[in-house]
Design an enzyme around this catalytic site. Structure first.
Site, PDB file in Angstrom:
ATOM      1  N   GLN A   1      46.991 -44.377  12.098  1.00 53.98           N
ATOM      2  CA  GLN A   1      46.482 -44.292  10.728  1.00 53.98           C
ATOM      3  C   GLN A   1      45.009 -43.911  10.736  1.00 53.98           C
ATOM      4  OE1 GLN A   1      48.803 -48.257   9.592  1.00 53.98           O
ATOM      5  NE2 GLN A   1      47.477 -47.675   7.911  1.00 53.98           N
TER       6      GLN A   1
ATOM      7  N   GLU B   1      46.537 -49.082  11.988  1.00 48.38           N
ATOM      8  CA  GLU B   1      45.154 -48.867  11.564  1.00 48.38           C
ATOM      9  C   GLU B   1      44.219 -49.050  12.758  1.00 48.38           C
ATOM     10  OE1 GLU B   1      43.795 -50.900   7.985  1.00 48.38           O
ATOM     11  OE2 GLU B   1      41.704 -50.610   8.555  1.00 48.38           O
TER      12      GLU B   1
ATOM     13  N   ARG C   1      39.218 -60.214   2.859  1.00 52.98           N
ATOM     14  CA  ARG C   1      40.051 -59.858   1.707  1.00 52.98           C
ATOM     15  C   ARG C   1      40.862 -61.064   1.212  1.00 52.98           C
ATOM     16  NH1 ARG C   1      41.613 -55.259  -1.298  1.00 52.98           N
ATOM     17  NH2 ARG C   1      40.619 -53.662  -0.026  1.00 52.98           N
TER      18      ARG C   1
ATOM     19  N   THR D   1      36.853 -53.137   1.735  1.00 58.15           N
ATOM     20  CA  THR D   1      35.854 -54.169   1.436  1.00 58.15           C
ATOM     21  C   THR D   1      34.558 -53.900   2.194  1.00 58.15           C
ATOM     22  OG1 THR D   1      36.796 -55.572   3.155  1.00 58.15           O
ATOM     23  CG2 THR D   1      37.599 -55.890   0.906  1.00 58.15           C
TER      24      THR D   1
ATOM     25  N   ALA E   1      43.893 -49.358   2.931  1.00 57.92           N
ATOM     26  CA  ALA E   1      43.271 -49.957   1.742  1.00 57.92           C
ATOM     27  C   ALA E   1      43.780 -49.310   0.444  1.00 57.92           C
ATOM     28  CB  ALA E   1      41.745 -49.882   1.834  1.00 57.92           C
TER      29      ALA E   1
ATOM     30  N   GLU F   1      49.459 -50.759  -1.717  1.00 57.70           N
ATOM     31  CA  GLU F   1      49.620 -52.155  -1.315  1.00 57.70           C
ATOM     32  C   GLU F   1      50.000 -53.120  -2.450  1.00 57.70           C
ATOM     33  OE1 GLU F   1      45.670 -51.704   0.523  1.00 57.70           O
ATOM     34  OE2 GLU F   1      46.413 -53.118   2.006  1.00 57.70           O
TER      35      GLU F   1
HETATM   36  N1  MTE Z   1      54.465 -46.460   2.375  1.00 52.06           N
HETATM   37  C1  MTE Z   1      55.183 -45.941   3.396  1.00 52.06           C
HETATM   38  N2  MTE Z   1      56.314 -45.261   3.113  1.00 52.06           N
HETATM   39  N3  MTE Z   1      54.800 -46.093   4.693  1.00 52.06           N
HETATM   40  C2  MTE Z   1      53.664 -46.806   5.033  1.00 52.06           C
HETATM   41  O1  MTE Z   1      53.340 -46.943   6.215  1.00 52.06           O
HETATM   42  N4  MTE Z   1      51.749 -48.119   4.208  1.00 52.06           N
HETATM   43  C3  MTE Z   1      51.244 -48.952   3.125  1.00 52.06           C
HETATM   44  C4  MTE Z   1      51.320 -48.209   1.792  1.00 52.06           C
HETATM   45  N5  MTE Z   1      52.627 -47.642   1.606  1.00 52.06           N
HETATM   46  C5  MTE Z   1      52.891 -47.376   3.969  1.00 52.06           C
HETATM   47  C6  MTE Z   1      53.332 -47.156   2.637  1.00 52.06           C
HETATM   48  C7  MTE Z   1      49.867 -49.377   3.331  1.00 52.06           C
HETATM   49  S1  MTE Z   1      49.573 -50.728   4.293  1.00 52.06           S
HETATM   50  C8  MTE Z   1      48.814 -48.733   2.745  1.00 52.06           C
HETATM   51  S2  MTE Z   1      47.232 -49.284   2.949  1.00 52.06           S
HETATM   52  C9  MTE Z   1      49.003 -47.535   1.933  1.00 52.06           C
HETATM   53  O2  MTE Z   1      50.360 -47.152   1.827  1.00 52.06           O
HETATM   54  C10 MTE Z   1      48.200 -46.405   2.570  1.00 52.06           C
HETATM   55  O3  MTE Z   1      48.375 -45.200   1.921  1.00 52.06           O
HETATM   56  P1  MTE Z   1      47.590 -44.822   0.565  1.00 52.06           P
HETATM   57  O4  MTE Z   1      46.162 -45.215   0.776  1.00 52.06           O
HETATM   58  O5  MTE Z   1      47.792 -43.376   0.467  1.00 52.06           O
HETATM   59  O6  MTE Z   1      48.224 -45.613  -0.518  1.00 52.06           O
HETATM   60  N1  HPA Z   2      41.642 -52.749   3.599  1.00 50.55           N
HETATM   61  C1  HPA Z   2      42.392 -52.156   4.528  1.00 50.55           C
HETATM   62  N2  HPA Z   2      41.965 -51.808   5.698  1.00 50.55           N
HETATM   63  C2  HPA Z   2      40.697 -52.067   5.992  1.00 50.55           C
HETATM   64  C3  HPA Z   2      39.851 -52.689   5.066  1.00 50.55           C
HETATM   65  C4  HPA Z   2      40.347 -53.039   3.805  1.00 50.55           C
HETATM   66  O1  HPA Z   2      39.662 -53.587   2.935  1.00 50.55           O
HETATM   67  N3  HPA Z   2      38.662 -52.827   5.661  1.00 50.55           N
HETATM   68  C5  HPA Z   2      38.788 -52.324   6.899  1.00 50.55           C
HETATM   69  N4  HPA Z   2      40.012 -51.856   7.097  1.00 50.55           N
HETATM   70 MO1  MOS Z   3      47.092 -50.809   4.770  1.00 49.29          MO
HETATM   71  S1  MOS Z   3      47.245 -52.742   5.476  1.00 49.29           S
HETATM   72  O1  MOS Z   3      45.400 -51.043   4.343  1.00 49.29           O
HETATM   73  O2  MOS Z   3      47.074 -49.947   6.221  1.00 49.29           O
END
Ligand code: MTE
Ligand code: HPA
Ligand code: MOS
Length: 770
Positions: free
Chosen positions: A191, A226, A304, A433, A502, A705
């Site tokens: 990621q 991540e 968080r 954060t 995030a 999330e």
């Molecule tokens: N959706 C799918 N299909 N696969 C994933 O790995 N990760 C989740 C969420 N939705 C994820 C997902 C997490 S932990 C996060 S932080 C966000 O997607 C990250 O993507 P975004 O910032 O584009 O929402």
């Molecule tokens: N969210 C998700 N991932 C992160 C963050 C957060 O606030 N800070 C550092 N990595």
């Molecule tokens: Mo999502 S736990 O911030 O990769």
């Protein structure tokens, strides 16, 4: 617009790490993990392993050409153990062989002797010994000590949530390919391409411009990649660097489950005080986070938890302390919600405890305390609240009164089946954060045939971010989607990116795509204006044509591009976006850390089979604050997936480590995840359109999330169903509520008052051992 990956996904043509064609001479890695959770290594014998035909080399820490260090926030995690191991599965040696089979056969022949040390798996034990990853953090608002005096009712208790395996469909892995002059190209399922590049360079002792990390897509990350994709990339890169051969390592499922960290289990103490109208006046909470053996992202996750410790409620007096406790488990890491869900579970548990003792429905207390615009969070930011809007719309739209009536009727007419309902309002802050991380970049090229290439720092992991990036470019240029292609995420094209995490990926990178495309579009409009001798302000780009004063002009997009090219106008742009307005002072623990908050309310209904303890989730009905959704199809998918993943965490998924720190739930036969039968029978999602925020891309609020936390409602709905069967049941506030625990709770006896304090600490692990 459909997800641009749907077609290749369903045809099995999408390319993941394991589909990258192998270069001739590729070697295969496998790591040998410590069998013991804590101790000193007294001897390591590789001789038998080296005799396995096909084994090329077995690397240990002694072979590391740079630093033996992969800690992200704190440098406390060696890539390969030196003299000490502190969790089961900790990589000790890395076998490189001509075949996958030889590498794995050799791993089995490695012998290690370890002088064992005491093993700690419980965060409270670690805390008692002073084993903390970082100093405790404290969030405060008002004065709880003074506020207790004004409280009519005060309740205390203990709440626990267990960890969660990410179970991304694609396991961790990397493929490192040597380039000329000691450079390397790494395909990684990460990621965070920048973090993978930086960690690798540190281990190898080479400059970052020597290493390109390229990510096509991930078969899911959910936070698990991540920080924890770095080790495998660094191991492959180290071997490739030393042997000058391509090296690939993709973990098999059991290796991945055993060696990688998960969602943090938490154990927490709470004290909640209410006035006679059920207004919450004071809340105190201590969080004990089970960080595992190294920091990884735990300090950020801990933070968080504090940011979300009051969920969506306004509480005028708060004192929250969080401890990151060092144990002998694999380092736990980011997982959808990033500590927020753990914090929110405890306030919900506190409200439920108060409600049960006061003989009212928890929803009464929840509703009264929902925050309003202008209310202050304990960290100083003022709410721009949609809490009441979501709650009211959910109650109205889903006809809550009749749902309650039906539930009562069902329960009064059924002996062996009982239903329960629970409301789960959420409020989730959007932004890393760590303020510094809130930056995104994009590189856009328009080719001379009018086709467009977009590279960003965003990693596609199933969440649909590439589709959204494509929509931004197509919209700004006014061209068809098929003229735009999203490229892989490469550190050579877009540098220094924040992880895709995030929930902020589309916001940060989408804004950058918007800026880059707008810049190019303005140049193109100037070209057209000059050519036609008209003011630039009258020109827009739409329908693959230029429009003059909103009238379609015969000049096509393609012609315009050629004109610009002949005039030697740049058709490329790189843009950088940094979220404005946000700031946070960690010393004062006050500031404005989030660009905005996402709100929503879920109503969950469950039915328990009271003979068996099994249950089903009848319905989850949600009103969710999407802002103005950019892609309702994708966003709906995110809500559905998040809810099911949250329900899994709260109900079925039971992570079990034994007292030796060994993972017992180490395969899909012993770790139950939601399947098609366990998803809610009805899943309704209602879009609350809010337009207040312009820090989100096209006013579409982040969606990744927040929905996971609706799953918490399933836990409390089950609790209510159990109480409908046995009003005196003693049910520890400990998730997950597995069918086994449900069965025990259904037939449990109430506690005698003197048992109360001790009994409440019964962890899911103990329940299971019993
Ligand atoms: N959706 C799918 N299909 N696969 C994933 O790995 N990760 C989740 C969420 N939705 C994820 C997902 C997490 S932990 C996060 S932080 C966000 O997607 C990250 O993507 P975004 O910032 O584009 O929402
Ligand atoms: N969210 C998700 N991932 C992160 C963050 C957060 O606030 N800070 C550092 N990595
Ligand atoms: Mo999502 S736990 O911030 O990769």
């Amino acid at each position: 617009m459909k997800n641009i990956d749907s077609r290749t996904h369903t045809r099995g043509e999408s390319v993941y790490l394991d589909d990258v064609p192998l270069i001739q001479g590729t070697l295969f890695g496998a790591s040998f993990g410590s069998p013991i959770a804590n101790g000193h290594i007294t001897s390591l014998d590789l001789s038998e392993a080296e005799k396995i035909p096909g084994v090329v080399r077995i690397l240990t820490y002694k072979d590391i050409t740079g630093q033996n260090q992969i800690g992200g926030i704190i440098p406390d995690e060696p890539l390969l153990a030196e003299h000490h191991v502190d969790f089961c599965g900790m990589p000790v040696a890395f076998v490189v062989a001509e075949t996958y089979e030889a590498a794995h056969a050799a791993v089995k022949k490695i012998k290690v002797e370890i002088d064992p040390l005491p093993i700690i798996t419980d965060p409270r034990d670690a805390h008692a010994l002073g084993q903390l990853i970082v100093p405790p953090r404290t969030h405060r608002l008002g004065d709880t000590e003074a506020a207790w005096q004004s409280c009519e009712y005060i309740f205390e208790g203990l709440a626990e949530t267990n960890g969660q395996e990410h179970l991304y469909i694609e396991t961790q892995g990397a493929y490192a390919i040597p380039q000329e002059n000691n450079a390397l190209k790494i395909y990684s399922s990460t990621q965070s391409p920048r973090a993978t590049q930086a960690a690798t360079c540190k281990v190898l002792g080479v400059a970052m411009h020597q290493v390109e990390v390229d990510v096509i897509r991930l078969g899911g990350g959910f936070g698990g990649k991540e920080d924890q994709a770095n080790a495998w990339a660094a191991l492959c890169a180290l071997a490739a660097h030393i042997l000058k051969k391509p090296v690939k390592y993709a973990l098999d499922r059991m290796e991945d489950m055993a060696m990688t960290g998960k969602r943090h289990p938490y154990s927490s103490d709470f004290k909640i005080g209410l006035d006679k109208h059920f207004k919450i006046l004071a809340y105190e909470v201590q969080f004990y986070q089970n960080a595992g053996a190294a920091a990884d992202l735990s300090p950020a996750v801990l933070e968080r938890t504090l940011f979300h410790c009051t969920n969506t409620y306004f509480i005028p007096n708060v004192h929250a302390v969080a401890y990151s406790c060092k144990t002998n488990l694999p380092p736990n890491t980011a997982f959808r919600g990033f500590g927020g869900p753990q914090g929110m579970f405890v306030i919900e548990a506190a409200i439920v405890k108060a409600a049960e003792n006061l003989g009212v429905d928890a929803s009464v207390i929840q509703q009264i305390n929902l925050n309003k615009t202008g209310d202050e969070f304990p960290y100083g930011q003022k709410a721009v609240s949609e809490a009441h809007a979501c709650w009211d719309k959910a109650m109205d739209r889903f006809n809550i009164e009749s749902v309650i009536k039906e539930t009562h009727y069902f329960n009064s007419t059924n002996k062996l089946y009982k239903k329960g309902i629970a409301m789960m309002p959420i409020c989730f802050g959007i932004s890393f954060t760590n303020t510094m991380m809130n930056q995104g970049r994009a590189l856009v090229h328009v080719y001379t045939d009018g086709s467009v290439s977009v590279s960003t720092g965003a990693v596609e992991m199933g969440q649909g971010v590439n589709t959204k990036m494509l929509q931004v470019a197509a919209y700004v240029f006014g061209i068809d989607a098929d003229k735009v292609k999203l490229q892989s995420t490469s550190t050579s094209r877009v540098a220094n990116t924040s992880p895709s995490a995030a929930s902020a990926t589309a916001d940060l990178n989408g804004k950058a795509v918007f800026m880059a495309c707008t810049e190019i579009a303005n140049r193109l409009k100037q070209v057209a204006a000059d050519e036609m001798h008209i003011p630039i302000a009258s020109i827009t780009l739409k329908d693959n044509h230029i429009h003059v004063s909103d009238q379609k002009h015969e000049m096509t997009w393609e012609r315009l591009i050629m004109s610009a090219f002949f005039k030697r106008v740049s058709l490329s742009e790189h843009a950088h976006y940094a979220t404005p307005e946000i700031h946070y002072d960690k010393l004062k623990e006050k500031g404005h850390p989030f660009a905005y908050h996402v709100y929503g309310t879920a109503i969950t209904q469950v039915t328990i089979d009271c003979l068996r303890g099994t249950y089903q989730v009848d319905a989850v009905k949600v009103v969710h604050d999407f802002g103005v959704s950019m892609n309702p199809l994708i966003d709906r998918g995110q809500i559905e997936g998040g809810i099911v993943q949250g329900i899994g965490w709260m109900t079925l998924e039971e992570l079990i480590y034994d007292k030796e720190g060994k993972l017992k739930s180490n395969a899909l036969s012993t770790y139950k995840v939601p399947d098609i039968y366990s998803v809610p029978k009805v899943l309704e999602i209602d879009f609350l359109e809010t337009t207040a925020d312009n820090l989100a891309i096209f006013r579409s609020k982040a969606v990744g999330e927040p929905p996971l936390m609706y799953g918490i409602g399933a836990y409390f709905a089950l609790r209510n169903a159990i109480k409908a069967f046995n009003p005196d049941a003693h049910i520890p506030l400990s998730a997950p509520m597995t069918p086994e625990k449900t069965l025990m709770a259904l037939y449990s006896k109430p506690l005698k008052p003197d048992q109360e304090k001790n009994e409440e600490t019964t962890s899911s692990l103990e329940v299971n051992q019993r």
